[in-house]
Motif scaffolding. Structure first.
Motif, PDB file in Angstrom:
ATOM      1  N   ASP A  18       0.871  -1.173   0.000  1.00 44.01           N
ATOM      2  CA  ASP A  18       0.000   0.000   0.000  1.00 44.01           C
ATOM      3  C   ASP A  18       0.906   1.221   0.000  1.00 44.01           C
ATOM      4  O   ASP A  18       1.403   1.648   1.035  1.00 44.01           O
ATOM      5  N   SER A  19       1.154   1.768  -1.172  1.00 43.77           N
ATOM      6  CA  SER A  19       2.126   2.853  -1.291  1.00 43.77           C
ATOM      7  C   SER A  19       1.670   4.117  -0.591  1.00 43.77           C
ATOM      8  O   SER A  19       2.478   5.000  -0.321  1.00 43.77           O
ATOM      9  N   SER A  20       0.366   4.234  -0.285  1.00 44.04           N
ATOM     10  CA  SER A  20      -0.118   5.445   0.374  1.00 44.04           C
ATOM     11  C   SER A  20       0.136   5.432   1.867  1.00 44.04           C
ATOM     12  O   SER A  20       0.088   6.469   2.518  1.00 44.04           O
ATOM     13  N   CYS A  21       0.414   4.268   2.448  1.00 45.32           N
ATOM     14  CA  CYS A  21       0.665   4.151   3.886  1.00 45.32           C
ATOM     15  C   CYS A  21       2.115   3.743   4.087  1.00 45.32           C
ATOM     16  O   CYS A  21       2.477   2.590   3.849  1.00 45.32           O
ATOM     17  N   ARG A  22       2.943   4.681   4.513  1.00 42.88           N
ATOM     18  CA  ARG A  22       4.384   4.476   4.542  1.00 42.88           C
ATOM     19  C   ARG A  22       4.855   3.924   5.879  1.00 42.88           C
ATOM     20  O   ARG A  22       5.607   4.572   6.612  1.00 42.88           O
ATOM     21  N   GLY A 186      -8.942   9.807  15.387  1.00 43.11           N
ATOM     22  CA  GLY A 186      -7.969   9.440  14.361  1.00 43.11           C
ATOM     23  C   GLY A 186      -8.613   8.465  13.393  1.00 43.11           C
ATOM     24  O   GLY A 186      -9.757   8.624  12.995  1.00 43.11           O
ATOM     25  N   HIS A 187      -7.851   7.419  12.975  1.00 45.47           N
ATOM     26  CA  HIS A 187      -8.383   6.270  12.233  1.00 45.47           C
ATOM     27  C   HIS A 187      -8.619   6.535  10.749  1.00 45.47           C
ATOM     28  O   HIS A 187      -8.228   5.723   9.907  1.00 45.47           O
ATOM     29  N   TYR A 188      -9.285   7.643  10.415  1.00 45.36           N
ATOM     30  CA  TYR A 188      -9.587   7.975   9.020  1.00 45.36           C
ATOM     31  C   TYR A 188      -8.392   8.735   8.463  1.00 45.36           C
ATOM     32  O   TYR A 188      -8.166   9.891   8.814  1.00 45.36           O
ATOM     33  N   HIS A 189      -7.626   8.099   7.586  1.00 46.90           N
ATOM     34  CA  HIS A 189      -6.331   8.634   7.198  1.00 46.90           C
ATOM     35  C   HIS A 189      -6.399   9.995   6.515  1.00 46.90           C
ATOM     36  O   HIS A 189      -5.452  10.779   6.603  1.00 46.90           O
ATOM     37  N   GLU A 190      -7.465  10.288   5.836  1.00 50.67           N
ATOM     38  CA  GLU A 190      -7.571  11.588   5.176  1.00 50.67           C
ATOM     39  C   GLU A 190      -7.810  12.722   6.168  1.00 50.67           C
ATOM     40  O   GLU A 190      -7.534  13.880   5.873  1.00 50.67           O
ATOM     41  N   GLY A 191      -8.321  12.377   7.350  1.00 54.60           N
ATOM     42  CA  GLY A 191      -8.646  13.399   8.331  1.00 54.60           C
ATOM     43  C   GLY A 191      -9.890  14.174   7.966  1.00 54.60           C
ATOM     44  O   GLY A 191     -10.417  14.059   6.846  1.00 54.60           O
ATOM     45  N   MET A 192     -10.376  14.973   8.894  1.00 53.09           N
ATOM     46  CA  MET A 192     -11.541  15.831   8.663  1.00 53.09           C
ATOM     47  C   MET A 192     -11.307  17.159   9.357  1.00 53.09           C
ATOM     48  O   MET A 192     -10.840  17.206  10.500  1.00 53.09           O
ATOM     49  N   CYS A 209       1.366   8.485   8.624  1.00 56.23           N
ATOM     50  CA  CYS A 209       2.047   7.597   7.672  1.00 56.23           C
ATOM     51  C   CYS A 209       1.712   7.910   6.217  1.00 56.23           C
ATOM     52  O   CYS A 209       2.251   7.282   5.313  1.00 56.23           O
ATOM     53  N   GLN A 210       0.825   8.841   5.966  1.00 62.56           N
ATOM     54  CA  GLN A 210       0.345   9.097   4.608  1.00 62.56           C
ATOM     55  C   GLN A 210       0.689  10.524   4.194  1.00 62.56           C
ATOM     56  O   GLN A 210       0.555  11.460   4.992  1.00 62.56           O
ATOM     57  N   GLU A 211       1.167  10.694   2.959  1.00 58.88           N
ATOM     58  CA  GLU A 211       1.525  12.039   2.493  1.00 58.88           C
ATOM     59  C   GLU A 211       0.351  13.005   2.686  1.00 58.88           C
ATOM     60  O   GLU A 211      -0.796  12.613   2.481  1.00 58.88           O
ATOM     61  N   PRO A 212       0.653  14.217   3.139  1.00 58.23           N
ATOM     62  CA  PRO A 212       1.969  14.855   3.343  1.00 58.23           C
ATOM     63  C   PRO A 212       2.558  14.663   4.738  1.00 58.23           C
ATOM     64  O   PRO A 212       3.287  15.522   5.217  1.00 58.23           O
ATOM     65  N   HIS A 230       0.195  20.445  10.568  1.00 57.27           N
ATOM     66  CA  HIS A 230       1.639  20.528  10.372  1.00 57.27           C
ATOM     67  C   HIS A 230       2.043  19.378   9.466  1.00 57.27           C
ATOM     68  O   HIS A 230       1.809  18.219   9.797  1.00 57.27           O
ATOM     69  N   SER A 231       2.668  19.688   8.342  1.00 57.79           N
ATOM     70  CA  SER A 231       3.088  18.656   7.392  1.00 57.79           C
ATOM     71  C   SER A 231       4.601  18.531   7.405  1.00 57.79           C
ATOM     72  O   SER A 231       5.311  19.538   7.299  1.00 57.79           O
ATOM     73  N   LEU A 232       5.090  17.292   7.525  1.00 60.92           N
ATOM     74  CA  LEU A 232       6.526  17.073   7.464  1.00 60.92           C
ATOM     75  C   LEU A 232       7.036  17.179   6.029  1.00 60.92           C
ATOM     76  O   LEU A 232       8.186  17.547   5.801  1.00 60.92           O
ATOM     77  N   GLN A 233       6.187  16.871   5.065  1.00 63.16           N
ATOM     78  CA  GLN A 233       6.567  16.985   3.660  1.00 63.16           C
ATOM     79  C   GLN A 233       6.542  18.459   3.257  1.00 63.16           C
ATOM     80  O   GLN A 233       5.607  19.196   3.589  1.00 63.16           O
ATOM     81  N   MET A 234       7.558  18.902   2.536  1.00 62.50           N
ATOM     82  CA  MET A 234       7.690  20.311   2.180  1.00 62.50           C
ATOM     83  C   MET A 234       7.173  20.576   0.763  1.00 62.50           C
ATOM     84  O   MET A 234       7.180  19.677  -0.083  1.00 62.50           O
ATOM     85  N   PRO A 235       6.728  21.793   0.473  1.00 57.69           N
ATOM     86  CA  PRO A 235       6.285  22.116  -0.892  1.00 57.69           C
ATOM     87  C   PRO A 235       7.442  21.980  -1.877  1.00 57.69           C
ATOM     88  O   PRO A 235       8.539  22.501  -1.637  1.00 57.69           O
ATOM     89  N   ARG A 236       7.209  21.323  -2.998  1.00 57.58           N
ATOM     90  CA  ARG A 236       8.267  21.176  -4.009  1.00 57.58           C
ATOM     91  C   ARG A 236       8.733  22.534  -4.511  1.00 57.58           C
ATOM     92  O   ARG A 236       9.903  22.705  -4.894  1.00 57.58           O
ATOM     93  N   ALA A 237       7.836  23.517  -4.526  1.00 53.58           N
ATOM     94  CA  ALA A 237       8.182  24.835  -5.070  1.00 53.58           C
ATOM     95  C   ALA A 237       9.322  25.494  -4.306  1.00 53.58           C
ATOM     96  O   ALA A 237      10.005  26.375  -4.839  1.00 53.58           O
TER      97      ALA A 237
END
Length: 280
Positions: A18-22, A186-192, A209-212, A230-237
């Motif tokens: 499952d590539s979406s759950c790291r 928690g539980h719902y990976h997309e969040g609300m 575990c899921q981007e971002p 708070h996202s650990l993944q940074m904007p590519r820009a």
């Protein structure tokens, strides 16, 4: 005002395709989240809302759970931890984390943590005993009260989340009667996003575990609730470049891996890395 940090759904040890759950970098993600909390956010309390590891074949994942616990122990604020449906049984889970008290008061806010009955299709149900505990939480306490659980709690007509409490209406009615201000899940990976229903708020934390690779920081000031992801993944820009990445040849090496560093650079949206050593 109180600052509440929320982390959930780390899924360390997850090996399914499952590539979406790291789950493969779960320990790194938690280490970075904890570092950011400790260094910059400085919350008054941290909530860990379950699914820290994968319970299947738990003997193989006992070590990851121990390592996650050691990371959490570095936090200097109170920490409230509950298991999720993917975590091992309570008696094993709480070998590594302190079980939550019936009620925890921090910064003038009362926290109620629930480990509800898990039902098919990843739903849940709150027991009559815990409904009574919610009702009694207001006794001799006039500050904000927060309900903390793994499965998303929200009004039935409010969201398209596929997971819910089969007795959500009963729970929310007790919240209304007891003056419980906020439900954090928690539980719902997309969040609300934070949802308001009169004086009550409902929010679901996204999966670390899921981007971002996100977690939430909430600020409560009386009836005012602010919610910041708070996202650990940074904007590519930003096109950030890390020019000082070590390899296993460094004299200070503990866990460096050049191939992993390249994969993490892509995961966190770096423009590139430069390997550099300062050995004799």
């Amino acid at each position: 005002m109180i600052k509440i940090a929320v982390i959930s759904d780390v899924h360390a040890g997850r090996t399914e395709a499952d590539s979406s759950c790291r789950g493969d970098i779960a320990e790194i993600l938690l280490a970075r989240a904890v570092y950011r909390l400790q260094r910059w956010v400085r919350p008054d309390i941290v909530l860990l809302l379950g699914d820290l590891v994968e319970a299947d074949g738990f003997a193989a994942h006992r070590d990851p759970l121990e390592r996650l616990a050691r990371q959490i122990e570095t936090l200097t604020c109170p920490v409230l931890v509950i298991p999720g449906n993917h975590d091992p049984a309570d008696e094993l889970f709480y070998e590594h984390f302190p079980p939550p008290p019936e009620m925890l008061d921090v910064g003038g806010v009362r926290f109620l943590a629930f480990q509800d009955e898990q039902l098919p299709a990843y739903h849940a149900r709150r027991s009559e005993r815990d409904l009574r505990r919610m009702q009694s939480a207001r006794r001799d306490f006039d500050g904000p009260i927060v309900s903390v659980q793994h499965v998303p709690l929200f009004p039935a007509d409010a969201a398209a989340c596929p997971f819910h409490y089969t007795n959500a209406e009963d729970i929310i009615e007790v919240m209304r009667q007891a003056g419980i201000h906020l439900a954090i899940s928690g539980h719902y990976h997309e969040g609300m996003d934070l949802l308001r229903r009169g004086p009550m708020g409902f929010v679901v934390n996204p999966a670390l575990c899921q981007e971002p690779f996100s977690f939430l920081v909430l600020e409560m000031d009386g009836s005012t609730i602010r919610c910041e992801p708070h996202s650990l993944q940074m904007p590519r820009a930003l096109e950030l470049f890390d020019a000082h990445v070590h390899t296993p040849f460094a004299y200070c090496n503990e866990n460096m891996d050049a191939a992993l560093a390249l994969r993490l650079a892509e995961d966190f949206h770096l423009a590139g890395v430069g390997f550099a050593e300062h050995s004799s």
